[in-house]
Each structure stands twice: as C-alpha cells, then as structure tokens.
Design an enzyme around this catalytic site. Structure first.
Site, PDB file in Angstrom:
ATOM      1  N   THR A   1       1.448  -1.097  -0.380  1.00 20.94           N
ATOM      2  CA  THR A   1       0.287   0.203   0.461  1.00 20.94           C
ATOM      3  C   THR A   1       0.570   0.991   0.019  1.00 20.94           C
ATOM      4  OG1 THR A   1      -2.005  -0.900   1.166  1.00 20.94           O
ATOM      5  CG2 THR A   1      -1.581   1.422   1.455  1.00 20.94           C
TER       6      THR A   1
ATOM      7  N   ARG B   1     -15.360  -5.236  -0.089  1.00 17.70           N
ATOM      8  CA  ARG B   1     -14.373  -5.280   1.627  1.00 17.70           C
ATOM      9  C   ARG B   1     -13.629  -3.674   1.814  1.00 17.70           C
ATOM     10  NH1 ARG B   1      -8.732  -3.665   2.879  1.00 17.70           N
ATOM     11  NH2 ARG B   1      -8.710  -4.704   4.621  1.00 17.70           N
TER      12      ARG B   1
HETATM   13  N1  ASP Z   1      -3.837  -1.773   4.908  1.00 17.28           N
HETATM   14  C1  ASP Z   1      -4.546  -1.797   3.779  1.00 17.28           C
HETATM   15  C2  ASP Z   1      -5.793  -2.552   3.345  1.00 17.28           C
HETATM   16  O1  ASP Z   1      -6.206  -3.068   4.557  1.00 17.28           O
HETATM   17  C3  ASP Z   1      -3.395  -2.857   3.102  1.00 17.28           C
HETATM   18  C4  ASP Z   1      -1.749  -2.860   3.486  1.00 17.28           C
HETATM   19  O2  ASP Z   1      -1.645  -1.844   4.525  1.00 17.28           O
HETATM   20  O3  ASP Z   1      -1.242  -2.902   2.410  1.00 17.28           O
HETATM   21  O4  ASP Z   1      -6.707  -2.055   2.618  1.00 17.28           O
END
Ligand code: ASP
Length: 307
Positions: free
Chosen positions: A175, A203
């Site tokens: 992310t 989601r």
């Molecule tokens: N925080 C992000 C999510 O749950 C995933 C990530 O940080 O890679 O969508």
C-alpha cells in the site's frame, strides 16, 4: 521548512528482484512531492502528487499495481486529508480509475462529502476527468493464481481471514502513502491501496477511512499500512491526533501506535508514517519490512529504504 515522508507498505518483502524498482518509485515520488513543496506549494498537492507517482509505478499495491480481490478483480481505496482546513476526501471500492488518490482529492475539493464508494465513486471520478484505466485481467491472472495458491497453503480461504493475513504478511504489503509539511507549516496526508490481496469483493480497508488509515490536522499527519481491519479498530489516525495534541512528537506517536497495534493484535499487524508540525518524522512497523523514504529542506538528498 518543508518535509515529505512516503511509504510503500508494511509487510513481508520477499521478491528481492523488485527492490530496485520500488526504490526508484519511492525516490521519484519524494522528488515529485519535494518539487511542489520547495516552490511554495501546499502539503496537500505534494502528498497527492507523490502518491500518484507511486500509483503509476505499477510496482506497488495501488493504482496500476493494485492487487486483485478474491474474484480476481481490482477494487481500490484512497483517502486524503488537509490538516489546515480539516477537510478530507476519499473513495472506496473504486474501479477502472488510474489514480484513486486524485479521485479522493476531487471529493474533498468538489463535493460536501468525505467518502464516495463503489460504482458511483468510479462514475464521479470519470466525470471529473480522472483518467479511466481498463485493468487487463490477463496480465493479473498469474499474480492472482499465485496469491490464491499461497493463501490456500493456509487451508482456509474464507474463515479467520485476519489470522491468515498475519501468517501471510505478503498478502498485505505495498500500500502507498505520503505525509507532508509545507513552508507555511501546514500538514497533509494521502493513502492509496488495492487493499488486502484476495479480500472479499466490496471490502473497504483503513486507507479511505479518515481517522483510521489517513489523518491530518494542525499538529500531525499520518498514513497507515497493514491489516486495515486492525487499523480501523484502533482508530490509528484519531489516536495519533490526540497523542500529538498532548505534546508527543511524530516519532513518539508512531512508536506508541505500533506498540499498541502489537499489544492488541500481535506482530505483523501494520505500520505507519507520521510527520508533525515541527518536522519530526515517525516511521514504525511490526512487520518484517516497510518500504519508505523521506526528504526535507534540511537534507541535500532524499533517503530511501527498501524493505
Ligand atoms: N491497509 C491496507 C488495507 O487493509 C493494506 C496494506 O496496507 O497493504 O487495505
């Protein structure tokens, strides 16, 4: 003084062959943000431009590089917040858009809302001129199949998703996010993601939830990464704001929040970047790695670390 900090996700970084392209993307992103800040531009413009570079890199889990959901489709989340005006914009489960972070900024600038989701978020973005991008499923299929195989090694695909994500931190890294302080002393934050790989369709994670994955006010700006559900349950962004209001520096805030994440949800639950009004930088995570970098008016060169 100006300063910018970016991340490319907390998690397990195993694909060594990717490190140099991720380093390059983070460097380019820092420079994009810095060029806005050094010419007197706003922290908000800086974080959005930095995150757009990461979305366009295709090597991180955002924009063009977004991970597929459980049915192999791309649904993305992004959020931005301007600490000066205390206004925010976000999109959840947006599809077919090249730069979700730009769509989030347009929600902030052009509407009275904070969060748009799903089909109508995509339509809003297209109507505002955000480039449409048709994700080619055939390119993503091998990655999808590989993820499904790794996920299946945990035996259950639907049950206890969160436990599985902790056992398989490669399912939630990459992310992207940025926090910046501009020459006028204003802070901003932006986060963008394809979300947890193989998430259920529909989601929404922490990134577009203001007060969870993304937050900025006059004292501090934060962008989180990791298992979104934990970051939401802890209210990471809001807690950061409260800690900063009580006098903690960004460094202390990031450390305290990751300690709390570990205490409540265990190792491998996440990380964050934080920046305060005095230019203190916080970078903490409880995962094996987190791609990250920072650059300020007091430095001659950006610093980049992967993983
Ligand atoms: N925080 C992000 C999510 O749950 C995933 C990530 O940080 O890679 O969508």
């Amino acid at each position: 003084m100006w300063c910018i900090v970016v991340h490319g996700g907390a998690g397990q970084w195993s694909e060594r062959e990717k490190f140099s392209s991720v380093e390059y993307a983070i460097l380019k992103s820092l420079k994009a943000g810095a060029s806005i800040l050094e010419s007197g531009g706003s922290a908000l413009d800086a974080v959005v431009n930095s995150v757009m570079v990461l979305e366009d890199s295709g090597v991180l889990n955002a924009g063009l590089g977004s991970y597929p959901n459980l049915v192999g489709e791309i649904e993305m989340d992004a959020g931005v917040m301007d600490g000066k005006s205390l206004r925010a914009g976000a999109v959840g489960c947006i599809r077919n858009v090249k730069n979700p972070v730009l769509a989030a900024k347009l929600v902030l600038e052009k509407t009275d809302h904070v969060l748009l989701v799903g089909e109508w978020a995509s339509k809003f973005a297209a109507s505002m001129g955000v480039p449409v991008f048709d994700f080619d499923r055939s390119i993503r299929l091998p990655k999808y199949m590989d993820l499904v195989r790794k996920f299946d090694e945990g035996n259950t695909r639907y049950k206890s998703n969160l436990k599985l994500y902790k056992q398989y931190p490669h399912l939630f890294h990459e992310t992207v996010g940025a926090v910046a302080l501009d020459c006028e002393g204003n802070l901003a934050s932006a986060t963008s993601t394809g979300g947890l790989a193989l998430k259920l369709p529909g989601r929404v994670g922490d990134s577009p939830l203001i007060g969870a994955g993304t937050y900025a006010d006059k004292n501090i700006a934060v962008s989180s990464t990791g298992v979104g559900e934990y970051i939401i349950l802890l209210g990471v962004g809001i807690r950061a704001s409260i800690y900063a209001e009580n006098g903690f520096t960004a460094k202390e805030v990031a450390e305290k929040l990751v300690q709390l994440l570990t205490l409540k949800f265990g190792e491998n639950s996440g990380g964050l970047i934080a920046l305060d009004k005095n230019g203190s930088i916080g970078i903490s995570y409880n995962t094996p790695g987190m791609a990250r970098g920072y650059f300020s008016s007091e430095m001659s060169e950006p610093t980049v670390m992967v993983p």
